[in-house]
Design an enzyme around this catalytic site. Structure first.
Site, PDB file in Angstrom:
ATOM      1  N   LYS A 174       0.863  -1.188   0.000  1.00 37.85           N
ATOM      2  CA  LYS A 174       0.000   0.000   0.000  1.00 37.85           C
ATOM      3  C   LYS A 174       0.899   1.238   0.000  1.00 37.85           C
ATOM      4  O   LYS A 174       1.437   1.628   1.022  1.00 37.85           O
ATOM      5  CB  LYS A 174      -0.926   0.040   1.215  1.00 37.85           C
ATOM      6  N   GLY A 227       6.946   5.857   7.936  1.00 39.73           N
ATOM      7  CA  GLY A 227       6.089   7.039   7.968  1.00 39.73           C
ATOM      8  C   GLY A 227       6.293   7.770   9.289  1.00 39.73           C
ATOM      9  O   GLY A 227       7.345   7.648   9.924  1.00 39.73           O
ATOM     10  N   SER A 228       5.259   8.495   9.714  1.00 37.42           N
ATOM     11  CA  SER A 228       5.421   9.318  10.913  1.00 37.42           C
ATOM     12  C   SER A 228       5.411   8.465  12.184  1.00 37.42           C
ATOM     13  O   SER A 228       4.867   7.355  12.197  1.00 37.42           O
ATOM     14  CB  SER A 228       4.290  10.342  10.992  1.00 37.42           C
ATOM     15  N   GLY A 232       3.089   5.312  13.099  1.00 35.08           N
ATOM     16  CA  GLY A 232       3.816   4.074  13.411  1.00 35.08           C
ATOM     17  C   GLY A 232       3.384   3.497  14.753  1.00 35.08           C
ATOM     18  O   GLY A 232       3.209   2.275  14.895  1.00 35.08           O
ATOM     19  N   GLU A 249       9.800   2.285  10.683  1.00 32.94           N
ATOM     20  CA  GLU A 249      10.854   3.244  10.343  1.00 32.94           C
ATOM     21  C   GLU A 249      10.192   4.618  10.365  1.00 32.94           C
ATOM     22  O   GLU A 249       9.360   4.907   9.513  1.00 32.94           O
ATOM     23  CB  GLU A 249      11.396   2.894   8.944  1.00 32.94           C
ATOM     24  N   CYS A 283      13.678  11.413   6.208  1.00 32.45           N
ATOM     25  CA  CYS A 283      13.814  11.045   7.633  1.00 32.45           C
ATOM     26  C   CYS A 283      15.207  11.389   8.106  1.00 32.45           C
ATOM     27  O   CYS A 283      15.427  11.637   9.285  1.00 32.45           O
ATOM     28  CB  CYS A 283      13.633   9.561   7.874  1.00 32.45           C
ATOM     29  N   GLU A 384       9.709  16.906  14.726  1.00 33.58           N
ATOM     30  CA  GLU A 384      10.037  16.720  13.308  1.00 33.58           C
ATOM     31  C   GLU A 384       9.142  17.607  12.457  1.00 33.58           C
ATOM     32  O   GLU A 384       7.917  17.509  12.509  1.00 33.58           O
ATOM     33  CB  GLU A 384       9.855  15.258  12.899  1.00 33.58           C
TER      34      GLU A 384
HETATM   35  C1  UN1 Z   1      14.378   8.485   4.119  1.00 34.17           C
HETATM   36  O1  UN1 Z   1      14.676   9.630   4.399  1.00 34.17           O
HETATM   37  O2  UN1 Z   1      13.250   8.068   4.390  1.00 34.17           O
HETATM   38  O3  UN1 Z   1      20.237   8.271   3.518  1.00 34.17           O
HETATM   39  C2  UN1 Z   1      15.307   7.560   3.427  1.00 34.17           C
HETATM   40  C3  UN1 Z   1      19.413   8.821   2.803  1.00 34.17           C
HETATM   41  C4  UN1 Z   1      18.715   8.024   1.736  1.00 34.17           C
HETATM   42  C5  UN1 Z   1      17.512   7.327   2.297  1.00 34.17           C
HETATM   43  C6  UN1 Z   1      16.604   8.220   3.065  1.00 34.17           C
HETATM   44  N1  UN1 Z   1      19.631   7.077   1.176  1.00 34.17           N
HETATM   45  O4  UN1 Z   1      19.122  10.004   2.932  1.00 34.17           O
END
Ligand code: UN1
Length: 493
Positions: A174, A227-228, A232, A249, A283, A384
């Site tokens: 999804k 996601g957030s 999560g 994650e 992230c 964040e």
């Molecule tokens: C993400 O921000 O969700 O290290 C992944 C990085 C990328 C992956 C980021 N290779 O910024």
């Protein structure tokens, strides 16, 4: 005419059973790109059933053969790299160089996990009784639900699907509702590479009802979510009811530390790239700059003009440095944090505005923003934002920088600029994040290493690297007693 796309379930293209759809827009131009099915419980149930049926055959396909399909996926991704990159820029806004990098991460993952088809190492160790052996091996778990975000719309689905597939699981994907088309193309390429029908199924739709149906379905054994942190946590709580394995994650509030002996020019490049690349929507993005007080002004003198020169625009335009934010809601959230920062008493040095002029009028553009005089406990330094907003915090020692870095509810990545080897060692030991960079910014993880973080960033799992297999496999141990008599472990002499 605007195209309407379908779910792919059990090898068939299908509309949502309700007939409902949702629109997909280009965040730089506002252009309508297509309609996708708004899937509910019935569609998810059909997809899970297809995956469950396909599992019984897929798990028996020799892993090297499963890996070979991934190699072919890698080749197809190379062939379609440019097409996918352009599609991704249109769908989620980041500049072409970055969308090409996103596809490249998928290519890397395809070859890496393709290779696992001939490894998937288990182990055999001596056993305590004679004429007996023992071996531990990885077993697939079953149906995996992958819930993926819009910021890495090819890379992140590959981080989840490719290890799951090579290990013998089947999938319901999804993707985020902001980036359905990239995910659809990825699934098409998987089938072009020879994946048997039903092994990967895709259902489109928002968290509610589509995601909800997936996390509650009794036949889904694993949920892999990016996601957030807020979502999560909800996924973990709900999925716990049926004892699903859940890999999360989530957010980050990553810091670059600049010590007084740092190469400031080098630091400027790393800060610009990791704070404002992808408009801060990673992230791993740098959203805190912890700079030694004695070099703060010198660093900002170099950094601020460079921030102000960043060109906002459509990511398809080669002149563009920074694309739009993903949608209006995110734009408003980022701007609300600018107001929060000002109300908290931080000094807005540059940016802080929604850009509505000229070519940018129809997109969700936000000026790259920098606050100074930020205290570590301010909301702009703790929460964040997921946008192009950087908070500068002055520190007086490495110990203070480490404490500020760690005193946060996230723990994905951190970076330190210093020329001093002893500081490097101390920082490496004490920065409490899943990823640490020495003399580069907070982004740039490579797929052969585990990716993930501590505290509110995750729940102890890692994606990518060898560790990326753990979520999708169950250890199975086989003891083989060929002595022809009853032997009792721990009891027989
Ligand atoms: C993400 O921000 O969700 O290290 C992944 C990085 C990328 C992956 C980021 N290779 O910024």
């Amino acid at each position: 005419m605007t195209q309407t796309f379908k779910n792919y379930i059990g090898g068939k293209w299908q509309d949502a059973s309700s007939g409902k759809t949702f629109p997909n827009y280009n965040p730089a131009t506002g252009e309508l790109l297509g309609y996708f099915p708004l899937s509910d419980q019935d569609d998810v149930h059909a997809a899970v059933t297809a995956a469950r049926t396909a599992f019984e055959k897929w798990r028996l396909v020799p892993a090297p053969k499963r890996g070979e399909i991934l190699y072919r996926v890698g080749e197809l991704l190379i062939r379609h790299k440019e097409e996918l990159a352009r599609l991704m820029t249109q769908e989620m806004g980041k500049v072409l160089k970055e969308t090409q990098g996103d596809v490249q991460e998928g290519i890397d993952m395809a070859y890496y996990m393709g290779g696992e088809g001939r490894r998937l190492f288990g182990y055999s160790v001596p056993v305590e009784l004679p004429n007996k052996s023992g071996v531990a091996m990885r077993d697939p778990i079953g149906v995996v639900g992958c819930i993926t975000p819009w910021n890495f719309p090819i890379a992140i689905p590959t981080w989840k699907m490719f290890p799951a597939l090579v290990a013998g699981n089947t999938i319901v994907l999804k993707p985020a509702e902001d980036t359905p088309h990239c995910a659809l193309r990825l699934v098409e390429l998987l089938y072009e590479a020879g994946l048997p029908e039903g092994v990967v199924n895709i259902v489109f739709g928002p968290g509610n009802p589509t995601g909800e149906a997936l996390i509650h379905h009794p036949d889904v054994a694993v949920i892999s979510f990016t996601g957030s942190t807020e979502t999560g946590r909800h996924v973990a709580v709900e999925a716990a009811q049926s004892l699903k394995r859940v890999s999360l994650e989530m957010g980050g509030k990553n810091a670059v530390i600049v010590m007084e002996d740092a190469d400031l020019d080098l630091a400027v490049e790393g800060i610009l790239w990791s704070a404002y690349g992808t408009s801060g929507q990673r992230c791993t993005a740098c959203s805190r700059l912890l700079v030694h007080r004695s070099v703060q002004e010198a660093l900002l003198e170099k950094l601020v003009p460079r921030i102000e020169r960043l060109r906002l625009g459509n990511g398809l335009d080669e002149q563009t440095d920074v694309g739009p934010l993903i949608n209006e809601k995110q734009l408003q959230k980022v701007h609300a944090y600018t107001e929060i920062g000002q109300a908290e008493g931080a000094t807005l040095v540059t940016g802080g505005e929604i850009t509505r002029g000229g070519d940018l009028a129809k997109g969700h553009f936000y000026r790259p923003t920098l606050f100074k005089h930020v205290r570590p406990d301010m909301r702009i330094a703790q929460e964040e934002i997921f946008g192009p907003t950087l908070s500068v915090i002055a520190i007086d020692s490495l110990e203070e920088a480490i404490a500020v870095n760690n005193n946060i509810k996230y723990g994905l990545s951190s970076a330190i600029y210093t020329q001093n080897i002893n500081r490097v060692q101390q920082a490496t030991r004490d920065l409490a994040t899943g990823i640490i960079y020495i003399n580069s910014g907070t982004t740039g993880a490579e797929i052969q290493f585990p990716f993930g973080g501590t505290r509110g960033t995750g729940n102890g799992h890692r994606e990518a690297g060898l560790a990326g297999l753990d979520v999708f496999t169950e250890w199975k141990v086989v003891y083989n007693d060929y002595s022809g008599r009853l032997q009792k472990a721990q009891i027989d002499e």
